[in-house]
Write a protein that holds these residues in place. Structure first.
Motif, PDB file in Angstrom:
ATOM      1  N   GLU A  25       0.847  -1.196   0.000  1.00 23.36           N
ATOM      2  CA  GLU A  25       0.000   0.000   0.000  1.00 23.36           C
ATOM      3  C   GLU A  25       0.877   1.238   0.000  1.00 23.36           C
ATOM      4  O   GLU A  25       1.817   1.350   0.783  1.00 23.36           O
ATOM      5  CB  GLU A  25      -0.917   0.010   1.220  1.00 23.36           C
ATOM      6  N   VAL A  26       0.553   2.169  -0.896  1.00 20.98           N
ATOM      7  CA  VAL A  26       1.218   3.463  -0.931  1.00 20.98           C
ATOM      8  C   VAL A  26       0.335   4.444  -0.180  1.00 20.98           C
ATOM      9  O   VAL A  26      -0.832   4.640  -0.529  1.00 20.98           O
ATOM     10  CB  VAL A  26       1.437   3.939  -2.377  1.00 20.98           C
ATOM     11  N   SER A  27       0.879   5.036   0.888  1.00 22.19           N
ATOM     12  CA  SER A  27       0.091   5.924   1.744  1.00 22.19           C
ATOM     13  C   SER A  27       0.648   7.337   1.674  1.00 22.19           C
ATOM     14  O   SER A  27       1.741   7.602   2.171  1.00 22.19           O
ATOM     15  CB  SER A  27       0.105   5.428   3.193  1.00 22.19           C
ATOM     16  N   ASN A  28      -0.094   8.230   1.039  1.00 15.09           N
ATOM     17  CA  ASN A  28       0.314   9.629   0.930  1.00 15.09           C
ATOM     18  C   ASN A  28      -0.919  10.518   1.004  1.00 15.09           C
ATOM     19  O   ASN A  28      -2.056  10.049   0.931  1.00 15.09           O
ATOM     20  CB  ASN A  28       1.062   9.876  -0.396  1.00 15.09           C
ATOM     21  N   SER A  29      -0.680  11.813   1.121  1.00 19.76           N
ATOM     22  CA  SER A  29      -1.786  12.750   1.282  1.00 19.76           C
ATOM     23  C   SER A  29      -2.433  13.123  -0.042  1.00 19.76           C
ATOM     24  O   SER A  29      -3.546  13.626  -0.076  1.00 19.76           O
ATOM     25  CB  SER A  29      -1.296  14.032   1.967  1.00 19.76           C
ATOM     26  N   ILE A  30      -1.736  12.888  -1.167  1.00 20.07           N
ATOM     27  CA  ILE A  30      -2.316  13.231  -2.467  1.00 20.07           C
ATOM     28  C   ILE A  30      -2.627  11.965  -3.245  1.00 20.07           C
ATOM     29  O   ILE A  30      -2.616  10.873  -2.688  1.00 20.07           O
ATOM     30  CB  ILE A  30      -1.369  14.168  -3.264  1.00 20.07           C
ATOM     31  N   ASP A  31      -2.919  12.089  -4.517  1.00 20.41           N
ATOM     32  CA  ASP A  31      -3.419  10.993  -5.347  1.00 20.41           C
ATOM     33  C   ASP A  31      -2.522   9.755  -5.284  1.00 20.41           C
ATOM     34  O   ASP A  31      -1.325   9.824  -5.523  1.00 20.41           O
ATOM     35  CB  ASP A  31      -3.519  11.488  -6.796  1.00 20.41           C
ATOM     36  N   ASN A  32      -3.140   8.609  -4.959  1.00 25.27           N
ATOM     37  CA  ASN A  32      -2.391   7.353  -4.868  1.00 25.27           C
ATOM     38  C   ASN A  32      -2.723   6.393  -6.006  1.00 25.27           C
ATOM     39  O   ASN A  32      -2.238   5.263  -6.021  1.00 25.27           O
ATOM     40  CB  ASN A  32      -2.692   6.659  -3.532  1.00 25.27           C
ATOM     41  N   ASP A  33      -3.565   6.810  -6.931  1.00 24.37           N
ATOM     42  CA  ASP A  33      -4.005   5.931  -8.017  1.00 24.37           C
ATOM     43  C   ASP A  33      -3.028   5.973  -9.185  1.00 24.37           C
ATOM     44  O   ASP A  33      -2.527   7.032  -9.554  1.00 24.37           O
ATOM     45  CB  ASP A  33      -5.393   6.383  -8.486  1.00 24.37           C
ATOM     46  N   GLY A  34      -2.746   4.816  -9.775  1.00 24.94           N
ATOM     47  CA  GLY A  34      -1.929   4.753 -10.986  1.00 24.94           C
ATOM     48  C   GLY A  34      -0.444   4.960 -10.783  1.00 24.94           C
ATOM     49  O   GLY A  34       0.262   5.346 -11.716  1.00 24.94           O
ATOM     50  N   ILE A  35       0.055   4.688  -9.581  1.00 21.71           N
ATOM     51  CA  ILE A  35       1.498   4.790  -9.335  1.00 21.71           C
ATOM     52  C   ILE A  35       2.183   3.538  -9.887  1.00 21.71           C
ATOM     53  O   ILE A  35       1.729   2.418  -9.652  1.00 21.71           O
ATOM     54  CB  ILE A  35       1.784   4.927  -7.826  1.00 21.71           C
ATOM     55  N   HIS A  36       3.251   3.724 -10.624  1.00 25.49           N
ATOM     56  CA  HIS A  36       3.971   2.605 -11.230  1.00 25.49           C
ATOM     57  C   HIS A  36       4.767   1.848 -10.162  1.00 25.49           C
ATOM     58  O   HIS A  36       5.532   2.450  -9.408  1.00 25.49           O
ATOM     59  CB  HIS A  36       4.935   3.104 -12.312  1.00 25.49           C
ATOM     60  N   VAL A  37       4.579   0.523 -10.127  1.00 28.46           N
ATOM     61  CA  VAL A  37       5.337  -0.331  -9.215  1.00 28.46           C
ATOM     62  C   VAL A  37       6.071  -1.364 -10.073  1.00 28.46           C
ATOM     63  O   VAL A  37       5.439  -2.167 -10.757  1.00 28.46           O
ATOM     64  CB  VAL A  37       4.420  -1.051  -8.201  1.00 28.46           C
TER      65      VAL A  37
END
Length: 247
Positions: A25-37
């Motif tokens: 899980e990527v946890s940040n305050s801004i958009d977390n959708d579509g992050i390349h892993v």
């Protein structure tokens, strides 16, 4: 049900000692959708969903690379604890500086018209920032469901036996076909109406008729306007004849 249990008992040791699926899980305050892993070691790729969640094949000591325009490039080495539990990743926000802006010396004072004269040397994109896998097109929602259905050996077997994988494949095929139909509509509507003489209220019906041909997907994917035009022209003759005979 007994067959399912037997299959799980057979493949479970393979799953434990071989390839494993890492939950993260990527946890940040801004958009977390579509992050390349990207699993740099294992050469596997995925993207996060709207909640920042992802699943990816991984082993201990593999290196995962996280990249997105809004975040700084981050690498994480997988430990045994990450495999057993859930990997939480906090990415650092990326501040993207714009190129030098050239403004014409004479401004009218009208913000709307003046902004049109402001130009930059290049647009900031994933490609211009040289992010890993920037060339990769994120999978559609139907494709994501299919990937998830085959994310582990157990899931793949159960979904195959239940028929879910087959249904998901049909959804992916339908999605791709509909996307191509929309492309043809946008690019060739004028030709279909004024050159092929298809009534305007029948354009979508004609495109659907043409898309039923096995060659439709192959020809549209060539991106050749000449080939697509010739294909649609030949299909228009068939379509008009069928509709004339029905009348």
């Amino acid at each position: 049900m007994r067959i399912y249990i037997l299959i799980i008992m057979i493949v479970f040791p393979v799953l434990v000692f071989g390839q494993q699926i890492l939950n993260g899980e990527v946890s940040n305050s801004i958009d977390n959708d579509g992050i390349h892993v990207f699993n740099k070691t294992y050469q596997k790729y995925t993207i996060t969903d709207e909640n920042g969640l992802f699943k990816i094949p991984a082993r201990v000591n593999d290196t995962l690379v996280f990249s997105a325009i809004q975040y700084k490039l981050t690498s994480v080495v997988i430990t045994s604890e990450n495999i057993k539990e859930k990997l939480f990743v906090l990415l650092e926000e990326q501040i993207n500086e714009l190129d030098e802006v050239f403004i014409k010396p004479k401004l009218s004072g009208n913000l709307l018209s003046d902004t049109k004269s402001i130009k930059t040397k290049k647009q900031i994109t994933a490609q211009t920032l040289r992010l890993p896998n920037a060339h990769v097109v994120p999978p559609s929602q139907p494709e994501r469901r299919l990937i998830t259905a085959k994310s582990t050996i157990v899931d793949a077997l159960i979904n195959a036996l239940s028929g879910r994988t087959k249904r998901l494949k049909k959804q992916v095929t339908l999605y791709k076909k509909t996307k191509l139909e929309d492309e043809v509509f946008s690019s060739f509507k004028e030709h279909i109406v004024y050159t092929f003489y298809i009534p305007e209220d029948k354009v979508y019906d004609f495109i659907f008729f043409a898309s039923e041909d096995k060659l439709f997907t192959q020809i549209v994917n060539t991106k050749s306007e000449v080939l697509i035009y010739e294909f649609l022209e030949s299909k228009s003759h068939q379509y008009l004849k069928i509709n004339k005979d029905e009348k």
